[in-house]
Design a protein around this motif. Structure first.
Motif, PDB file in Angstrom:
ATOM      1  N   VAL A 181     -44.831  49.159 -32.392  1.00  0.00           N
ATOM      2  CA  VAL A 181     -43.603  49.243 -31.593  1.00  0.00           C
ATOM      3  C   VAL A 181     -43.277  50.697 -31.272  1.00  0.00           C
ATOM      4  CG1 VAL A 181     -41.107  48.876 -31.638  1.00  0.00           C
ATOM      5  CG2 VAL A 181     -42.649  47.072 -32.404  1.00  0.00           C
ATOM      6  N   ILE A 182     -43.388  51.561 -32.276  1.00  0.00           N
ATOM      7  CA  ILE A 182     -43.097  52.983 -32.071  1.00  0.00           C
ATOM      8  C   ILE A 182     -44.070  53.590 -31.065  1.00  0.00           C
ATOM      9  CG2 ILE A 182     -43.024  55.244 -33.187  1.00  0.00           C
ATOM     10  CD1 ILE A 182     -42.095  53.830 -35.731  1.00  0.00           C
ATOM     11  N   LEU A 183     -45.355  53.266 -31.226  1.00  0.00           N
ATOM     12  CA  LEU A 183     -46.360  53.809 -30.298  1.00  0.00           C
ATOM     13  C   LEU A 183     -46.141  53.308 -28.876  1.00  0.00           C
ATOM     14  CD1 LEU A 183     -49.612  53.586 -32.489  1.00  0.00           C
ATOM     15  CD2 LEU A 183     -48.342  55.644 -31.854  1.00  0.00           C
ATOM     16  N   PHE A 184     -45.882  52.005 -28.749  1.00  0.00           N
ATOM     17  CA  PHE A 184     -45.704  51.432 -27.409  1.00  0.00           C
ATOM     18  C   PHE A 184     -44.434  51.959 -26.758  1.00  0.00           C
ATOM     19  CE2 PHE A 184     -44.864  48.153 -24.246  1.00  0.00           C
ATOM     20  CZ  PHE A 184     -46.134  47.957 -23.721  1.00  0.00           C
ATOM     21  N   ALA A 185     -43.343  52.073 -27.526  1.00  0.00           N
ATOM     22  CA  ALA A 185     -42.091  52.601 -26.979  1.00  0.00           C
ATOM     23  C   ALA A 185     -42.255  54.053 -26.557  1.00  0.00           C
ATOM     24  CB  ALA A 185     -40.974  52.470 -28.013  1.00  0.00           C
ATOM     25  N   THR A 186     -42.968  54.831 -27.384  1.00  0.00           N
ATOM     26  CA  THR A 186     -43.219  56.233 -27.028  1.00  0.00           C
ATOM     27  C   THR A 186     -44.024  56.340 -25.741  1.00  0.00           C
ATOM     28  OG1 THR A 186     -43.193  56.846 -29.377  1.00  0.00           O
ATOM     29  CG2 THR A 186     -44.182  58.409 -27.838  1.00  0.00           C
ATOM     30  N   ALA A 187     -45.067  55.499 -25.646  1.00  0.00           N
ATOM     31  CA  ALA A 187     -45.886  55.492 -24.427  1.00  0.00           C
ATOM     32  C   ALA A 187     -45.054  55.110 -23.209  1.00  0.00           C
ATOM     33  CB  ALA A 187     -47.060  54.532 -24.599  1.00  0.00           C
ATOM     34  N   ALA A 188     -44.129  54.149 -23.381  1.00  0.00           N
ATOM     35  CA  ALA A 188     -43.278  53.721 -22.266  1.00  0.00           C
ATOM     36  C   ALA A 188     -42.386  54.870 -21.789  1.00  0.00           C
ATOM     37  CB  ALA A 188     -42.417  52.528 -22.694  1.00  0.00           C
ATOM     38  N   TYR A 189     -41.806  55.608 -22.728  1.00  0.00           N
ATOM     39  CA  TYR A 189     -40.948  56.733 -22.347  1.00  0.00           C
ATOM     40  C   TYR A 189     -41.765  57.860 -21.702  1.00  0.00           C
ATOM     41  CZ  TYR A 189     -36.727  54.931 -24.539  1.00  0.00           C
ATOM     42  OH  TYR A 189     -35.613  54.180 -24.832  1.00  0.00           O
ATOM     43  N   VAL A 190     -42.970  58.092 -22.197  1.00  0.00           N
ATOM     44  CA  VAL A 190     -43.824  59.120 -21.583  1.00  0.00           C
ATOM     45  C   VAL A 190     -44.161  58.748 -20.147  1.00  0.00           C
ATOM     46  CG1 VAL A 190     -46.107  60.187 -21.655  1.00  0.00           C
ATOM     47  CG2 VAL A 190     -44.783  59.956 -23.760  1.00  0.00           C
ATOM     48  N   VAL A 191     -44.509  57.482 -19.928  1.00  0.00           N
ATOM     49  CA  VAL A 191     -44.819  57.022 -18.566  1.00  0.00           C
ATOM     50  C   VAL A 191     -43.592  57.138 -17.672  1.00  0.00           C
ATOM     51  CG1 VAL A 191     -45.486  55.017 -17.195  1.00  0.00           C
ATOM     52  CG2 VAL A 191     -46.687  55.511 -19.323  1.00  0.00           C
ATOM     53  N   CYS A 192     -42.422  56.776 -18.196  1.00  0.00           N
ATOM     54  CA  CYS A 192     -41.180  56.896 -17.411  1.00  0.00           C
ATOM     55  C   CYS A 192     -40.930  58.336 -16.980  1.00  0.00           C
ATOM     56  CB  CYS A 192     -39.994  56.387 -18.227  1.00  0.00           C
ATOM     57  SG  CYS A 192     -39.953  54.605 -18.474  1.00  0.00           S
ATOM     58  N   LEU A 193     -41.051  59.275 -17.924  1.00  0.00           N
ATOM     59  CA  LEU A 193     -40.803  60.680 -17.599  1.00  0.00           C
ATOM     60  C   LEU A 193     -41.851  61.223 -16.641  1.00  0.00           C
ATOM     61  CD1 LEU A 193     -39.733  62.017 -21.115  1.00  0.00           C
ATOM     62  CD2 LEU A 193     -38.272  61.495 -19.153  1.00  0.00           C
ATOM     63  N   MET A 194     -43.111  60.828 -16.822  1.00  0.00           N
ATOM     64  CA  MET A 194     -44.151  61.257 -15.886  1.00  0.00           C
ATOM     65  C   MET A 194     -43.882  60.704 -14.495  1.00  0.00           C
ATOM     66  SD  MET A 194     -47.683  60.975 -18.102  1.00  0.00           S
ATOM     67  CE  MET A 194     -48.627  61.263 -16.608  1.00  0.00           C
ATOM     68  N   GLY A 195     -43.454  59.441 -14.437  1.00  0.00           N
ATOM     69  CA  GLY A 195     -43.140  58.847 -13.136  1.00  0.00           C
ATOM     70  C   GLY A 195     -42.007  59.566 -12.440  1.00  0.00           C
ATOM     71  N   ILE A 196     -40.972  59.921 -13.189  1.00  0.00           N
ATOM     72  CA  ILE A 196     -39.832  60.638 -12.599  1.00  0.00           C
ATOM     73  C   ILE A 196     -40.257  62.023 -12.117  1.00  0.00           C
ATOM     74  CG2 ILE A 196     -37.629  61.732 -13.182  1.00  0.00           C
ATOM     75  CD1 ILE A 196     -37.046  59.258 -14.902  1.00  0.00           C
ATOM     76  N   ILE A 197     -41.058  62.728 -12.918  1.00  0.00           N
ATOM     77  CA  ILE A 197     -41.538  64.059 -12.510  1.00  0.00           C
ATOM     78  C   ILE A 197     -42.383  63.966 -11.244  1.00  0.00           C
ATOM     79  CG2 ILE A 197     -43.041  65.982 -13.172  1.00  0.00           C
ATOM     80  CD1 ILE A 197     -42.137  65.488 -16.075  1.00  0.00           C
ATOM     81  N   LEU A 198     -43.293  62.992 -11.195  1.00  0.00           N
ATOM     82  CA  LEU A 198     -44.145  62.833 -10.015  1.00  0.00           C
ATOM     83  C   LEU A 198     -43.328  62.459  -8.783  1.00  0.00           C
ATOM     84  CD1 LEU A 198     -47.232  60.989 -11.574  1.00  0.00           C
ATOM     85  CD2 LEU A 198     -47.108  63.360 -10.780  1.00  0.00           C
ATOM     86  N   MET A 199     -42.276  61.652  -8.966  1.00  0.00           N
ATOM     87  CA  MET A 199     -41.427  61.303  -7.819  1.00  0.00           C
ATOM     88  C   MET A 199     -40.693  62.535  -7.297  1.00  0.00           C
ATOM     89  SD  MET A 199     -39.866  57.476  -8.339  1.00  0.00           S
ATOM     90  CE  MET A 199     -39.223  57.694 -10.005  1.00  0.00           C
ATOM     91  N   TYR A 200     -40.263  63.415  -8.203  1.00  0.00           N
ATOM     92  CA  TYR A 200     -39.661  64.675  -7.756  1.00  0.00           C
ATOM     93  C   TYR A 200     -40.660  65.495  -6.934  1.00  0.00           C
ATOM     94  CZ  TYR A 200     -35.240  64.583 -10.378  1.00  0.00           C
ATOM     95  OH  TYR A 200     -33.977  64.292 -10.829  1.00  0.00           O
ATOM     96  N   ILE A 201     -41.915  65.529  -7.371  1.00  0.00           N
ATOM     97  CA  ILE A 201     -42.938  66.335  -6.691  1.00  0.00           C
ATOM     98  C   ILE A 201     -43.310  65.725  -5.344  1.00  0.00           C
ATOM     99  CG2 ILE A 201     -45.319  67.161  -6.826  1.00  0.00           C
ATOM    100  CD1 ILE A 201     -44.971  67.295  -9.870  1.00  0.00           C
TER     101      ILE A 201
END
Length: 397
Positions: free
Chosen positions: A185-205
């Motif tokens: 659960v911890i690993l999957f939740a961490t991966a989900a937040y990393v993907v979310c932040l990467m997606g937001i950064i890429l959308m800004y770019i």
């Protein structure tokens, strides 16, 4: 008498297990197989609507013979999509009315839902043809109603997705799985937040390269704020919703934000597109095919998820209970017919769409953004509502 009925049910169940899927269709013995047939009909209706929009001009000679088509022009483009959608909607509404509140297997309505395919295919053909005989004014009224019906479909889909996320979290946190699933659960939740932040950064770019792109900056920044809000509420001691559900919801809202910005019309300065973007290329075709399949899969998965809309638990299901709500299943497909029409015309019956495009236009963009904000509101309400009800119950006692 009861023993005879029980033996009849058991015998039909044995036949259902031992026979091939083709004979199960013929004998109306397998409602699980039936849902795939209804999904195939829905897919064909999607393809017919797309053909009417993109390639209907080739059939203009034949269309001139139909009185409701006004020389062919009213059965093509956006109005052609609405006519096919109306036919599909009528078919599934008839099925909804004839199968609603079916609770037991092997009765007349169960047999009608799972069998009689030659009759139902003929019914679908008739309901598809009828809208092409109607005047344009009726189709325009249906187009207005379809906006509401598509919204109902999105709301049902939204509740289904959030209910699944909550069910998954409750299952993982149960005593049976809590100990061995904690690290996952911890690993999957961490991966989900990393993907979310990467997606937001890429959308800004990609979609906010200049300070003048205020609308896209607002969309992306507000999505980030909502992600933080969902996480904070879920981790509040009184809520204790865990870290997994806000992570999964974060993936969903970031995806909706990305889809919304991607739906902005071509030529916007804030969206980086190649010079060949105005031409139909293989990437556009693949995106369109994936979009059509996504509509069908979303409708199918939502249609069989009637349990999350039941107000109370009825206990353990009996052996002769239907495996899913037939009426709800057909109702979801009926509203799904309105939804695919809105996607193919960009939520605007007067909006012309380029070939091999789906859900493009400012209306589509705002529909997705509102859907994202509504998703967050529904999720937060599901977290807070039990606390409010518990507090009111305590005060009243």
């Amino acid at each position: 008498m009861e023993a005879g009925e029980s033996n009849s049910v058991n015998e039909s169940r044995i036949i259902s297990k031992d026979s091939s899927w083709c004979s199960q269709f013929r004998n109306a013995s397998n409602p699980w197989m039936a849902r795939y047939a209804y999904t195939l009909i829905f897919l064909v209706a999607n393809l017919l609507a797309w053909a009417a929009r993109d390639y209907g001009r080739g059939a203009i000679t034949e269309m001139k013979r139909l009185k409701g088509c006004n020389g062919g022009k009213d059965c093509l483009d956006a109005e052609g999509v609405l006519r096919v959608s109306l036919g599909c909607f009528i078919f599934y509404i008839i099925m909804f009315l004839s199968t609603a509140r079916t609770s037991k297997l092997n009765n007349v309505r169960d047999t009608w839902h799972s069998g009689w395919w030659s009759v139902k295919i003929a019914l679908w053909v008739v309901t598809t043809v009828i809208p092409f005989l109607l005047p344009s004014e009726v189709i325009q009224i249906y187009g207005d109603v379809a906006h509401f019906g598509a919204g109902v479909f999105l709301l049902i889909q939204l509740i289904s997705i959030i209910s699944f996320i909550k069910w998954l979290n409750e299952c993982i946190e149960s005593e049976k799985y809590a100990a061995r699933c904690r690290i996952y659960v911890i690993l999957f939740a961490t991966a989900a937040y990393v993907v979310c932040l990467m997606g937001i950064i890429l959308m800004y770019i990609w979609y906010a390269p200049k300070p003048s792109c205020l609308l896209n900056i607002f969309f992306i920044t507000w999505t980030l704020v909502l992600l933080q809000l969902m996480t904070s509420v879920s981790l509040h001691p009184k809520v204790d919703g865990g870290i997994l559900t806000p992570g999964l919801m974060g993936l969903y809202v970031v995806f909706l934000c990305w889809c919304a910005i991607r739906s902005e019309p071509a030529g916007e300065n804030c969206i980086r597109k190649s010079d060949s973007a105005i031409k139909t290329d293989w990437l556009s075709i693949i995106s369109f095919v994936v979009g059509i399949l996504a509509i069908v899969i979303a409708t199918f998965s939502t249609g069989i998820d009637s349990k999350c809309f039941q107000l109370g638990e009825d206990g353990s299901p009996a052996e002769d209970d239907v495996p899913y709500g037939y009426g709800f299943f057909h109702f979801v497909f009926a509203t799904g017919a309105m939804y695919f029409a809105m996607l193919l015309i960009g939520w605007n019956s007067h909006h012309s769409m380029r070939k091999w495009t789906i859900d493009v236009g400012w209306t589509s963009t705002w529909v997705k953004m509102v859907n994202e904000w509504l998703a967050v509101c529904v999720y937060l309400w599901m977290l807070i509502a039990p606390i409010i009800w518990k507090s009111r119950h305590t005060d009243s006692t």
